[in-house]
Design a protein around this motif. Structure first.
Motif, short mmCIF file in Angstrom:
data_model
loop_
_atom_site.label_atom_id
_atom_site.label_comp_id
_atom_site.label_asym_id
_atom_site.label_seq_id
_atom_site.Cartn_x
_atom_site.Cartn_y
_atom_site.Cartn_z
N ALA A 118 0.82 -1.21 0.00
CA ALA A 118 0.00 0.00 0.00
C ALA A 118 0.86 1.26 0.00
CB ALA A 118 -0.93 0.00 1.21
N SER A 119 2.05 1.18 0.57
CA SER A 119 2.92 2.35 0.65
C SER A 119 3.71 2.58 -0.64
CB SER A 119 3.89 2.19 1.83
OG SER A 119 4.77 1.09 1.59
N GLN A 172 -6.61 -0.82 3.58
CA GLN A 172 -5.63 0.19 3.20
C GLN A 172 -5.08 -0.08 1.79
OE1 GLN A 172 -2.35 0.55 5.93
NE2 GLN A 172 -1.38 2.21 4.80
N SER A 223 -5.46 2.11 -1.80
CA SER A 223 -4.21 2.73 -2.22
C SER A 223 -4.26 3.13 -3.69
CB SER A 223 -3.05 1.74 -2.00
OG SER A 223 -1.85 2.27 -2.53
N GLN A 263 -1.43 3.43 -5.34
CA GLN A 263 -0.19 2.89 -5.91
C GLN A 263 -0.51 1.88 -7.02
OE1 GLN A 263 2.75 4.09 -5.12
NE2 GLN A 263 1.90 5.42 -3.51
#
Length: 361
Positions: free
Chosen positions: A20-21, A62, A66, A68
Motif C-alpha cells: 500500500a505504501s 488500506q 491505495s 499505488q
C-alpha cells in the motif's frame, strides 16, 4: 507457546502495508503475496479469528484504497495494487452475520472501497452475489450505522458496475429493500433507514426502470403472493413511493416497462398481470397521459396475443380488475376519449376468450 495464527497474520499485514505504501516489487512477488493473503483469509475463518480481524482486515482496506500501481511485466500496462486482492475480499459479505458490530463495520468498509475504487468485472458473479447478501443485511435488525453503510455500498455499486450486469440482481435487491422500507415505516423505525431505502429504491427505478426491472419484479412478486390479497410489501412500497412523489415519474416508468412484457418475457405475462392487479387495486394517484398511453400500448399487445391462444390458457380476472381500477385513474375525457374505448374492447375480448369461446378438443 507461539501463536502461529498471530504470527502469520502479522506477516501478512506487514506485506500488505508495504504494498500500500508503494514499495518497489516485481509482479511475480506481488502474486506470491496475494496467494498468502488468500490462504490466510480463506473462508470460513478459524475460531477465534481475532488476528484476522485486528491485523489483516485493516491492512486489506488500506491496500484496496491505495493509489499505488504495479507493473504487470508489460511495460505499457499497470494496475492498482489493490486489484490483486479483489478476489480475496469479494465474498466477505458472507461473514457479515457471524460477527459483532465492529467487525461488520470493517467488512463493510472493505466492500465499500472495493466497489468504489476497484474493477470487479473479473469477479462479476461473486460481486453480484455479495450485493444480494449486503441487501439482505439491510433488512436485518441491528446497527443503524452499519445498515446505512450497506445501503451506501448498493448505491455505489449501481454507479460503478455495468448497468446490464447489475440488472441481473436488481429485481431481487429491489424486493428486499422494498420490504425493509415498508417494515421501517410500519414500525416507526429509524428515519435515516427509511430515507436511505426510499432514495435507493428511487435510484433503482431511474437506473433500471426502463430495462425490464418491473417486468421481473412484478413476476417474482406474483409468484410469492396472490394478487387478491394485500400481503405484498413490494406493491405497498411502490404505492407509497407513487403517493410521495410530486409528479408521475414512477407510474410512467412502470407502464413503459410493462408495455414490453410480451417482447421480453411472454411466458411471464400471467404472473405480471396478476401482480399488476394487486398493485393498482389500492393506487391513489391518477395516471399521466404518458402512463395511460403506455398502458394502452400494453393492452393492445395483450389483446392481439390472447386472441390467438387456446381457450382456458389465459385467466382474465386480473387484467379485467386492473382495467376497472385504472379506468377511474385515467386523465379527463378531453385528453383522449378513445383510450377508454380501447380498454373496454380488451375487457370484452378477454371475457369472450375465457367464458364464451368453446374449448378445443
Amino acid at each position: 507457546m507461539v501463536d502461529t495464527q498471530l504470527v502469520r497474520s502479522s506477516l501478512v499485514a506487514l506485506a500488505l502495508d508495504m504494498l500500500a505504501s508503494g514499495i518497489e516489487i516485481s509482479w511475480a512477488m506481488a502474486q506470491r503475496i496475494q496467494q498468502h493473503v488468500a490462504a490466510a483469509c480463506a473462508l470460513p475463518w478459524p475460531v477465534p479469528s481475532e488476528a484476522i480481524v485486528a491485523l489483516i482486515l485493516p491492512a486489506l482496506r488500506q491496500v484496496l484504497d491505495s493509489s499505488q500501481r504495479l507493473s504487470t511485466g508489460n511495460s505499457k500496462k499497470s494496475v492498482l495494487v489493490g486489484a490483486l486482492f479483489v478476489p480475496v475480499v469479494i465474498n466477505f459479505g458472507n461473514e457479515l452475520r457471524k460477527h459483532d458490530y465492529l467487525t461488520q463495520r470493517c467488512l463493510l468498509d472493505i466492500l465499500m472501497v472495493t466497489f468504489y475504487k476497484q474493477d470487479v468485472k473479473v469477479v462479476e458473479l461473486a460481486a453480484l452475489g455479495t450485493l444480494q447478501t449486503v441487501a439482505d443485511f439491510v433488512a436485518l435488525s441491528g446497527s443503524t450505522e452499519n445498515r446505512l453503510l450497506a445501503i451506501q455500498i448498493l448505491q455505489t455499486a449501481i454507479s460503478r458496475i455495468d448497468t446490464h450486469s447489475f440488472l441481473r440482481v436488481s429485481p431481487s435487491i429491489f424486493a428486499v429493500i422494498a420490504t425493509a422500507y415498508i417494515e421501517q415505516l410500519v414500525q416507526n423505525g429509524d428515519s435515516a433507514i427509511v430515507e436511505q431505502c426510499r432514495s435507493l429504491l428511487r435510484t433503482m427505478i431511474r437506473s433500471f426502470g426502463h430495462l425490464g426491472l418491473f417486468i421481473q419484479v412484478f413476476k417474482n412478486d406474483s409468484m410469492n403472493h396472490s394478487w387478491t390479497n394485500a400481503k405484498s410489501q413490494t406493491s405497498l412500497a411502490l404505492q407509497t413511493l407513487v403517493t410521495e412523489e410530486t409528479g408521475t415519474t414512477i407510474l410512467d416508468t412502470i407502464f413503459t416497462d410493462l408495455a414490453d412484457v410480451l417482447k421480453k418475457d411472454p411466458s411471464g405475462l400471467q404472473h405480471v398481470l396478476d401482480s399488476l392487479a394487486g398493485f393498482v387495486a389500492k393506487l391513489e394517484s391518477d395516471l399521466s397521459e404518458a402512463a395511460s398511453d403506455h398502458f394502452n400500448t400494453m393492452l393492445t399487445r395483450v389483446s392481439k396475443h390472447i386472441a390467438e391462444w387456446d381457450a382456458g390458457s389465459f385467466a382474465p380476472e386480473s387484467i379485467l380488475a386492473t382495467c376497472r381500477s385504472l379506468l377511474d385513474r385515467v386523465p379527463p375525457a378531453s385528453v383522449e376519449v378513445s383510450r377508454s374505448t380501447a380498454w373496454k374492447g380488451l375487457m370484452i375480448d378477454a371475457f369472450r376468450l375465457y367464458y364464451i369461446r368453446p374449448p378445443l378438443y
